[in-house]
Design a protein around this motif. Sequence first.
Motif, PDB file in Angstrom:
ATOM      1  N   THR A 419       0.828  -1.214   0.000  1.00  0.00           N
ATOM      2  CA  THR A 419       0.000   0.000   0.000  1.00  0.00           C
ATOM      3  C   THR A 419       0.860   1.261   0.000  1.00  0.00           C
ATOM      4  OG1 THR A 419      -1.749  -1.177   1.206  1.00  0.00           O
ATOM      5  CG2 THR A 419      -1.791   1.244   1.252  1.00  0.00           C
ATOM      6  N   CYS A 421       3.936   1.553  -1.087  1.00  0.00           N
ATOM      7  CA  CYS A 421       4.593   1.663  -2.391  1.00  0.00           C
ATOM      8  C   CYS A 421       3.623   2.163  -3.462  1.00  0.00           C
ATOM      9  CB  CYS A 421       5.170   0.317  -2.816  1.00  0.00           C
ATOM     10  SG  CYS A 421       6.634  -0.157  -1.875  1.00  0.00           S
ATOM     11  N   GLU A 422       2.362   1.772  -3.348  1.00  0.00           N
ATOM     12  CA  GLU A 422       1.378   2.223  -4.325  1.00  0.00           C
ATOM     13  C   GLU A 422       1.220   3.739  -4.292  1.00  0.00           C
ATOM     14  OE1 GLU A 422      -0.714   1.757  -7.559  1.00  0.00           O
ATOM     15  OE2 GLU A 422       0.275   0.112  -6.497  1.00  0.00           O
ATOM     16  N   GLU A 423       1.433   4.325  -3.108  1.00  0.00           N
ATOM     17  CA  GLU A 423       1.396   5.788  -2.986  1.00  0.00           C
ATOM     18  C   GLU A 423       2.504   6.424  -3.829  1.00  0.00           C
ATOM     19  OE1 GLU A 423      -0.343   9.285  -1.329  1.00  0.00           O
ATOM     20  OE2 GLU A 423      -0.985   7.190  -1.261  1.00  0.00           O
ATOM     21  N   VAL A 425       3.961   5.021  -6.468  1.00  0.00           N
ATOM     22  CA  VAL A 425       3.641   4.760  -7.877  1.00  0.00           C
ATOM     23  C   VAL A 425       2.629   5.777  -8.404  1.00  0.00           C
ATOM     24  CG1 VAL A 425       2.576   3.115  -9.468  1.00  0.00           C
ATOM     25  CG2 VAL A 425       4.194   2.312  -7.732  1.00  0.00           C
ATOM     26  N   SER A 426       1.579   6.012  -7.636  1.00  0.00           N
ATOM     27  CA  SER A 426       0.520   6.905  -8.097  1.00  0.00           C
ATOM     28  C   SER A 426       0.992   8.348  -8.192  1.00  0.00           C
ATOM     29  CB  SER A 426      -0.688   6.804  -7.158  1.00  0.00           C
ATOM     30  OG  SER A 426      -0.351   7.242  -5.853  1.00  0.00           O
ATOM     31  N   ARG A 472       9.829   4.907  -8.657  1.00  0.00           N
ATOM     32  CA  ARG A 472       8.745   3.997  -9.047  1.00  0.00           C
ATOM     33  C   ARG A 472       9.273   2.590  -9.281  1.00  0.00           C
ATOM     34  NH1 ARG A 472       4.717   5.215 -14.037  1.00  0.00           N
ATOM     35  NH2 ARG A 472       6.436   4.365 -15.287  1.00  0.00           N
ATOM     36  N   TYR A 476       8.010  -0.787  -7.421  1.00  0.00           N
ATOM     37  CA  TYR A 476       7.601  -2.039  -8.072  1.00  0.00           C
ATOM     38  C   TYR A 476       8.406  -3.218  -7.521  1.00  0.00           C
ATOM     39  CZ  TYR A 476       4.941   0.452 -11.719  1.00  0.00           C
ATOM     40  OH  TYR A 476       4.027   1.200 -12.404  1.00  0.00           O
ATOM     41  N   GLN A 479       7.107  -4.145  -4.131  1.00  0.00           N
ATOM     42  CA  GLN A 479       5.806  -4.818  -4.266  1.00  0.00           C
ATOM     43  C   GLN A 479       5.979  -6.241  -4.779  1.00  0.00           C
ATOM     44  OE1 GLN A 479       3.781  -1.856  -6.747  1.00  0.00           O
ATOM     45  NE2 GLN A 479       2.471  -1.318  -5.015  1.00  0.00           N
ATOM     46  N   GLN A 495       4.773  -7.205 -11.017  1.00  0.00           N
ATOM     47  CA  GLN A 495       5.509  -6.049 -10.491  1.00  0.00           C
ATOM     48  C   GLN A 495       6.987  -6.093 -10.889  1.00  0.00           C
ATOM     49  OE1 GLN A 495       2.402  -4.921 -10.053  1.00  0.00           O
ATOM     50  NE2 GLN A 495       3.550  -3.453  -8.811  1.00  0.00           N
TER      51      GLN A 495
END
Length: 599
Positions: A419, A421-423, A425-426, A472, A476, A479, A495
Amino acid sequence: MKRRRGEAPEPGCLRAWAAASEELAGRWRAARCGGPGGAAVRRQRGAFRELLLQMRGLPAAITTLPLELTVLYNSLLFDMGASDCAINGEAEDIHKGLLRVLEACGVSGQDLSTEELWQKVLQEVTVEELQAPLHRLGALQGAWWLASNHLGSVTGLFRLLSSAEDPGRAPGSGGKNELLSLLKAWKVPIERASVSLVQSTEDLKEILCTAAAFLQGLQELEAGNLPAAFSLLQEAAGGFCSKKVLAQIYTCLSCCTQRMGKPQTALQHLKRALQVDFQCLPALSHAAAVYHELGEMDAELQALAVLYEALERNPLAAASTTPYCLIQIEHLVHTPALASLFRCRYPSEVKYLLAQRCLQGGRVADAVEHYLDFLALLQDGLQQQVPLDGGSALPRIPEVFLEAAAALEQVGRYQDAITVCEEVVSRTADLIPQTLRFDEGPEQPEWPSPGTESAGGPLSQKRESLRCLVWRTAAYMHQGWAWAKLDKDKEAITQFSRCLGDLLRVQLYGSGVEPTGDSAAASYLVQALWKLNRKQEAATRWQKLSESPTEEDGQQEELGKCAPRTYPLYLVSCLKQATFPHSESLARNIQDYLQSTTS
């Protein structure tokens, strides 16, 4: 009838002015005992200013100049005491006062600089009653020049003052410590009993001596002349100053001895600083740095924890000052070195340092808690919690997120790591172009190709895009490993593939350099595929790596170990997981697999 130049005013005026000056000085002495506030200083400042303007409304006269210079001295003390540093208005007032002295003596001083005016006044004005007021005003001029960091002007002035009081005295030596020697040797003139001063000239002399030693010590420290800096700072520590300044001096002595290779002595000075003023929080910050140098992690973390609690409890607490003086060392010592040494830490910086040190030291559970606290601080308001100057201990915010993800992953909180890491990425998605192209040379590896239409724009924008790409890619990778630990093979491979795809966006061009991807990421993907029992895909990618004759050796080496270089903290755990200790056996296993599938 209009009064002629140099003629004394009516005796009644002189008595009234003297009485008013005495009343104002007495009122200040009474208020000072109760710890006067800023309002009291401003009131007294205005009253003395009004009295001075009344006296200057008449032509200068020898008989009134001693009182006028006394009122000017008191007025300037309040001016400097009410401000944080020297202001131009004070210098203009002194300049005008000197012109009025020359005017009363029938001497012209127009078009002279302040330094030239002082030389003319001290050499040509021999009236006995003016000597003490002039020396007193000279001390104030020296204070103003010291606050403005004009040490040469201060030295020249006190040479003149010394010569005026003792014409037979030999001139100064011109050595590095000449200013301090001149200040110490300067004899404060004996004041008449009727003179009412709001701060004695003797006190001002002591403050000038301490400020000069402190300022010159800082300059020597900044220049790297450590023995000279230590000697001057020790001199300052024995001088006349508030508890706040004494704590600062001890902290500077600590920095000096630490640079001299004496960390234990540095800690002793920091201990003294905190004993003198427990609110000297920079001393705690420096103590943590010394403990870090000594490798004493427990002590370092304790110092950082105490610092964080102090900042949270009362971040803007005013340090204690004693005794109360209108002019203090704080008004006179302003240097970039002092500002750098005593830059206020933000709570977020200290919380990050706690998290980072715990992660580096293997205290991963504690690191997780500190990282989560830091991320919570960010939610309270970025600009309030994160310093925006260049001296911050904080890295870029995406790197902090990635470090937090690495810590979460190590304690088994894989979903939370994904979660976080997704921050990253986005937030970086719109900042990365399809291709990043750089010219790589021996001296300028990031210089773009001439005439290339870059998706990232100018070089600075390209570099920022590259940073976003690295962040990023790392996200990945984290993740991928987290999904692998959760036994989600499909998600893990997705990923890792995205990680490799991002790295292949970077194209390096230059003399003797062919466009190439990042071979290490490809080798990590081979290892991951093999580990996840995706043997056919792993073998296919391994074959592609082996087909490149210029990079084969390096790629085979990457299968077994990481290159001997320093990696960002957020990549350390990933690289450890991606390292297979038996690369040769892995290569043999892949070769055996290929033979079995073709036989």
